[in-house]
Motif scaffolding. Structure first.
Motif: not given
Length: 109
Positions: A40-50, A52-61
């Motif tokens: 928890e809280g260690v080795n944080i990476v940025t994932k690009h998320v597409k 998947r469903k209508m109205g669901e936001p994508g972006g960087l997580i």
């Protein structure tokens, strides 16, 4: 490959080398087949998320990524120091993990 890992889910650990050295956290997940853990809280990476469903936001997580279990060391709940894990049989005949520090020798669980 050895499928045993010295830490369990829920253990408090410290990272002993790498870019996250010195960071403490709780083990969220253990993968013995890969020999990796997610802390928890260690080795944080940025994932690009597409989306998947209508109205669901994508972006960087931002999410925790796995790191090798050999890079983390268990923190003793009694003395609060990073320690190697020993094993002993308690009075009830159950195998328990112990602190290897000579002045502590606490048992976990």
């Amino acid at each position: 490959m050895n499928n045993k890992v010295h830490v369990k889910t829920g253990d408090e650990v410290i990272v002993i080398n790498g870019k996250n050295r010195g960071m403490k956290g709780k083990v969220l997940q253990v993968s013995p087949s890969e020999g990796k853990v997610i802390v928890e809280g260690v080795n944080i990476v940025t994932k690009h998320v597409k989306p998947r469903k209508m109205g669901e936001p994508g972006g960087l997580i931002k999410a925790e990524s796995a790191l090798y279990a050999s890079k983390v060391q268990l923190i003793c709940p009694k003395c609060g120091r990073p320690t190697r894990v020993g094993h002993a049989i308690n009075s009830k005949g159950k195998k328990v993990r112990t602190c290897k520090k000579s002045d502590c020798l606490a048992q976990f669980e």
